[in-house]
Design a protein around this motif. Structure first.
Motif, mmCIF file in Angstrom:
data_model
loop_
_atom_site.group_PDB
_atom_site.id
_atom_site.type_symbol
_atom_site.label_atom_id
_atom_site.label_comp_id
_atom_site.label_asym_id
_atom_site.label_seq_id
_atom_site.Cartn_x
_atom_site.Cartn_y
_atom_site.Cartn_z
ATOM 1 N N GLY A 129 0.839 -1.179 0.000
ATOM 2 C CA GLY A 129 0.000 0.000 0.000
ATOM 3 C C GLY A 129 0.879 1.235 0.000
ATOM 4 O O GLY A 129 2.101 1.147 -0.154
ATOM 5 N N LYS B 207 1.369 4.987 2.215
ATOM 6 C CA LYS B 207 0.955 5.858 3.310
ATOM 7 C C LYS B 207 1.626 7.219 3.149
ATOM 8 O O LYS B 207 2.709 7.339 2.566
ATOM 9 N N SER C 67 -9.766 -4.501 0.677
ATOM 10 C CA SER C 67 -9.230 -3.260 1.247
ATOM 11 C C SER C 67 -7.972 -2.788 0.530
ATOM 12 O O SER C 67 -7.407 -1.758 0.887
ATOM 13 N N ALA C 68 -7.534 -3.554 -0.482
ATOM 14 C CA ALA C 68 -6.260 -3.243 -1.144
ATOM 15 C C ALA C 68 -6.430 -3.122 -2.647
ATOM 16 O O ALA C 68 -7.361 -3.680 -3.240
ATOM 17 N N ILE D 65 -0.929 -0.269 -6.497
ATOM 18 C CA ILE D 65 -1.162 1.151 -6.198
ATOM 19 C C ILE D 65 0.152 1.848 -5.843
ATOM 20 O O ILE D 65 0.338 3.041 -6.104
ATOM 21 N N LYS E 279 -13.962 0.606 -0.146
ATOM 22 C CA LYS E 279 -12.606 0.932 0.306
ATOM 23 C C LYS E 279 -11.665 1.124 -0.875
ATOM 24 O O LYS E 279 -10.772 1.983 -0.848
ATOM 25 N N GLN E 280 -11.854 0.328 -1.929
ATOM 26 C CA GLN E 280 -11.010 0.463 -3.118
ATOM 27 C C GLN E 280 -11.348 1.736 -3.887
ATOM 28 O O GLN E 280 -10.452 2.372 -4.454
ATOM 29 N N ASP F 94 -12.306 4.427 -2.415
ATOM 30 C CA ASP F 94 -11.621 5.461 -1.622
ATOM 31 C C ASP F 94 -10.154 5.578 -2.032
ATOM 32 O O ASP F 94 -9.596 6.684 -2.089
ATOM 33 N N LYS F 95 -9.535 4.442 -2.339
ATOM 34 C CA LYS F 95 -8.127 4.459 -2.747
ATOM 35 C C LYS F 95 -7.966 5.099 -4.124
ATOM 36 O O LYS F 95 -6.972 5.783 -4.395
ATOM 37 N N PHE G 142 -8.016 8.646 -3.617
ATOM 38 C CA PHE G 142 -6.723 9.084 -3.085
ATOM 39 C C PHE G 142 -5.713 9.248 -4.219
ATOM 40 O O PHE G 142 -4.943 10.221 -4.248
#
Length: 356
Positions: free
Chosen positions: A183, A185, A224-225, A229, A278-279, A281-282, A285
């Motif tokens: 991921g 951060k 969630s991943a 990315i 959740k994906q 949301d990524k 991002f």
């Protein structure tokens, strides 16, 4: 006893192990080596030591003597186990016992594996332990028949951090094709990669039946991943393609790898036939860091993939990024179920035509 140490393998026991390895098929299967040609006296395989399309590795059925014509090297079964696992000949002997390759029952009973602490039995056979945050990448081998047969090179393995994890590993993903899932951060306005977990793909039907097609660590949610990315945000080569061509969303890790092999880097995988909140949301991002002109959904050409595509379209309605599904009927996709089924040349042509 609980703390009993395993018996040392001396030269006599090593010879007994060697003499009792008799089945070439069992040997090759335990090492993840696929057979290309089976003759009366010899078995030919793609070399497990490098990337090739024509079999140059052979093993004699009667003596189990192997020879790799590409590197002009050979030996017996223990030498093969030792070379593939990068261990000495005595460790190779113990691995042969652990693999169940020796037919000497008394020997197996006298050389017991080191006792391990009992762990709670998981309900799901493909769910194991807790997520591993340390890197398995240094232990992964880029050359394996399963990888070669899919048309994937060492360069692609290194870029995406995947490969075959030898049976000598202590990880429960050993003997599988392992992908590192990372991921990103943000720390003090700086983006940094972070290891989320590793997942392992079965290399045989037997392995799939016993441990699941994909093995994942408990505590990790695929939904969630987004696989790749980290490269999308941190590699200028990938970022530039995203800004030019948009973001392609596929199902599997091997789909990402095959697109990479074709020089198509603007891709992420959902690891399932769906796109979760959740994906999304990524993706938002990613959009906050780089410009995504378009999202292209390319799930598998099966019922799960088609249903997942429709649900993804519904979720993306009202999204501020244009999106569209990649139409399988435009890709001459007879007998093809996912992106990694296409050849590198076909994928390059799709890019030139603007289809992907």
């Amino acid at each position: 006893m609980e703390n009993e140490r395993p018996m040392w393998i001396d030269k006599s026991k090593l010879k007994e192990i060697r003499d009792n390895i008799r089945c070439p098929y069992k040997l090759l299967n335990s090492l993840g080596i696929s057979i290309s040609k089976d003759t009366e006296h010899e078995i030919w395989c793609l070399s497990p030591f490098r990337n090739e399309t024509k079999a140059s590795f052979k093993i004699r059925k009667d003596e189990l003597i192997w020879f790799d014509h590409g590197m002009n090297e050979g030996g017996g079964p223990l030498e093969l186990i030792a070379k593939l696992n990068n261990v000495n000949i005595y460790k190779a002997g113990r691995l042969a016992v652990d693999y169940g390759l020796t037919s000497a029952i008394g020997l197996v009973n006298s050389i017991k594996p080191r006792p391990i602490q009992k762990k709670e039995v998981k309900k799901e056979k493909n769910i194991i332990e807790l997520p591993k945050k340390y890197s398995l990448v240094p232990y992964l081998r880029p050359y394996h028949p399963v990888i070669t047969q899919r048309g994937l090179s060492q360069v692609t393995c290194e870029k995406l951090r995947f490969g075959f994890l030898p049976m000598s590993s202590k990880s429960n993903l050993k003997g599988r094709i392992v992908f590192q899932i990372r991921g990103v951060k943000e720390v003090d306005s700086e983006l940094k990669p972070t290891i989320l977990t590793h997942i392992g793909r079965a290399i045989s039907e037997k392995q799939e039946t016993e441990g699941g097609k994909w093995r994942v660590y408990s505590g990790f949610e695929k939904k969630s991943a987004l696989y790749n990315i980290d490269n999308v945000l941190l590699s200028s080569q990938v970022t530039s393609q995203v800004e030019k061509y948009g973001l392609v969303i596929v199902e599997g890790c091997f789909d990402v790898a095959k697109l990479y092999e074709a020089g198509i880097y603007n891709v992420v995988s959902t690891l399932t036939a769906s796109l979760s909140d959740k994906q999304i949301d990524k993706i938002e991002f990613i959009q906050s860091k780089i410009k995504i002109p378009e999202i292209k959904i390319w799930f598998d050409n099966d019922e799960a993939g088609k249903m997942g595509t429709q649900k993804a379209i519904e979720k993306l309605k009202g999204f501020d990024i244009p999106f569209r599904p990649i139409e399988w009927n435009q890709l001459k996709s007879e007998n093809k179920k996912d992106a990694c089924d296409f050849s590198v040349d076909e994928l390059k042509q799709f890019r030139q035509l603007g289809l992907i």
